[in-house]
Design a protein around this motif. Structure first.
Motif, PDB file in Angstrom:
ATOM      1  N   UNK A  86       0.824  -1.210   0.000  1.00 20.47           N
ATOM      2  CA  UNK A  86       0.000   0.000   0.000  1.00 20.47           C
ATOM      3  C   UNK A  86       0.856   1.257   0.000  1.00 20.47           C
ATOM      4  N   UNK A  87       2.175   1.095   0.086  1.00 23.71           N
ATOM      5  CA  UNK A  87       3.076   2.249   0.039  1.00 23.71           C
ATOM      6  C   UNK A  87       3.000   2.924  -1.317  1.00 23.71           C
ATOM      7  N   UNK A  88       3.206   4.211  -1.304  1.00 17.32           N
ATOM      8  CA  UNK A  88       3.142   4.958  -2.553  1.00 17.32           C
ATOM      9  C   UNK A  88       4.470   4.968  -3.267  1.00 17.32           C
ATOM     10  N   UNK A  89       4.674   5.975  -4.061  1.00 18.06           N
ATOM     11  CA  UNK A  89       5.921   6.085  -4.804  1.00 18.06           C
ATOM     12  C   UNK A  89       5.866   5.326  -6.113  1.00 18.06           C
ATOM     13  N   UNK A  90       7.020   5.192  -6.723  1.00 17.48           N
ATOM     14  CA  UNK A  90       7.045   4.572  -8.047  1.00 17.48           C
ATOM     15  C   UNK A  90       7.120   3.059  -7.985  1.00 17.48           C
ATOM     16  N   UNK A  91       7.369   2.473  -6.823  1.00 10.50           N
ATOM     17  CA  UNK A  91       7.469   1.035  -6.588  1.00 10.50           C
ATOM     18  C   UNK A  91       8.773   0.483  -7.169  1.00 10.50           C
ATOM     19  N   UNK A  92       9.274  -0.537  -6.542  1.00  8.71           N
ATOM     20  CA  UNK A  92      10.551  -1.119  -6.938  1.00  8.71           C
ATOM     21  C   UNK A  92      10.497  -1.736  -8.329  1.00  8.71           C
ATOM     22  N   UNK A  93       9.394  -2.331  -8.702  1.00 14.12           N
ATOM     23  CA  UNK A  93       9.321  -2.980 -10.020  1.00 14.12           C
ATOM     24  C   UNK A  93       9.478  -1.949 -11.135  1.00 14.12           C
ATOM     25  N   UNK A  94       8.897  -0.772 -10.956  1.00 12.76           N
ATOM     26  CA  UNK A  94       9.072   0.276 -11.961  1.00 12.76           C
ATOM     27  C   UNK A  94      10.504   0.794 -11.970  1.00 12.76           C
ATOM     28  N   UNK A  95      11.121   0.868 -10.802  1.00  9.60           N
ATOM     29  CA  UNK A  95      12.526   1.288 -10.743  1.00  9.60           C
ATOM     30  C   UNK A  95      13.413   0.267 -11.453  1.00  9.60           C
ATOM     31  N   UNK A 171       1.854   8.519   0.283  1.00  7.73           N
ATOM     32  CA  UNK A 171       1.082   7.996   1.398  1.00  7.73           C
ATOM     33  C   UNK A 171       1.987   7.617   2.558  1.00  7.73           C
ATOM     34  N   UNK A 172       3.046   8.402   2.731  1.00  6.24           N
ATOM     35  CA  UNK A 172       3.996   8.146   3.807  1.00  6.24           C
ATOM     36  C   UNK A 172       3.415   8.704   5.091  1.00  6.24           C
ATOM     37  N   UNK A 173       3.733   8.109   6.207  1.00  4.19           N
ATOM     38  CA  UNK A 173       3.133   8.506   7.468  1.00  4.19           C
ATOM     39  C   UNK A 173       3.844   9.612   8.205  1.00  4.19           C
ATOM     40  N   UNK A 174       5.042   9.984   7.787  1.00  2.00           N
ATOM     41  CA  UNK A 174       5.753  11.023   8.519  1.00  2.00           C
ATOM     42  C   UNK A 174       6.540  11.889   7.549  1.00  2.00           C
ATOM     43  N   UNK A 175       6.720  13.121   7.937  1.00  2.00           N
ATOM     44  CA  UNK A 175       7.462  14.050   7.098  1.00  2.00           C
ATOM     45  C   UNK A 175       8.630  14.634   7.855  1.00  2.00           C
TER      46      UNK A 175
END
Length: 188
Positions: A86-95, A171-175
């Motif tokens: 459920x983490x956001x970002x570009x995801x490892x597979x896309x990297x 969708x990270x929980x802390x900044x």
């Protein structure tokens, strides 16, 4: 358990996290953030993995760490999440697709007539999927840059702008900066 070590994405996630945890622990020790040797690796490892995979849990105040460490953790959160998480970002597979495509393009400069399909974990990735990943990454980074400039126009500092945009985008929980830490939620 062994299936994880046969999966290209899992190997990449575990490798990046292991190298980052060890590197940040060593960096923090060398910079004097933890005077004890060995540094409290459990604390460092928990915080690095937690931020990298976008769980949002933390046990340390990153504003007391040298700037490199929280910036590296923020960078990790952009791509370390797995494709099923459920983490956001570009995801490892896309990297992985992006890295393999970059490698393929460099090879094509040297060998212009080369025909080599892009493979991740032994599976051939269709060119239309590669182009879709490249389009996604372009939109992803353009939206982040645009939104950071909107935040800067509103008067926020760069660290708060970057951190808050990545926090929402991934969708990270802390900044970090004014967008993160216990002081950011005081009064709610």
């Amino acid at each position: 358990m062994l299936a994880y070590f046969r999966d290209a994405e899992a190997k990449a996630v575990l490798g990046v996290l292991a190298a980052s945890c060890a590197g940040i622990a060593l960096f923090l020790f060398l910079r004097g953030a933890f005077p004890d040797f060995p540094p409290p690796c459990g604390t460092v490892f928990f915080n690095v993995v937690s931020i990298a995979v976008d769980s949002g849990l933390r046990t340390e105040d990153f504003s007391r760490w040298p700037l490199f460490a929280p910036m590296w953790m923020m960078f990790l959160s952009c791509f370390v999440a797995s494709s099923g998480s459920t983490g956001g970002g570009i995801k490892m597979i896309r990297a992985l697709v992006l890295a393999k495509q970059a490698h393929r393009e460099l090879n094509m400069l040297v060998h212009p007539n080369m025909v080599r399909p892009l493979k991740v974990g032994g599976t051939v990735i269709a060119n239309r999927v590669v182009f879709a990943v490249l389009a996604f990454l372009s939109l992803y980074f353009m939206s982040i840059v645009t939104l950071i400039f909107v935040q800067l126009l509103s008067g926020l500092d760069f660290m708060t702008s970057l951190s808050s945009i990545l926090l929402v985008h991934q969708q990270r929980g802390t900044g970090f900066g004014a967008g993160g830490g216990p002081e950011a939620i005081t009064g709610y």
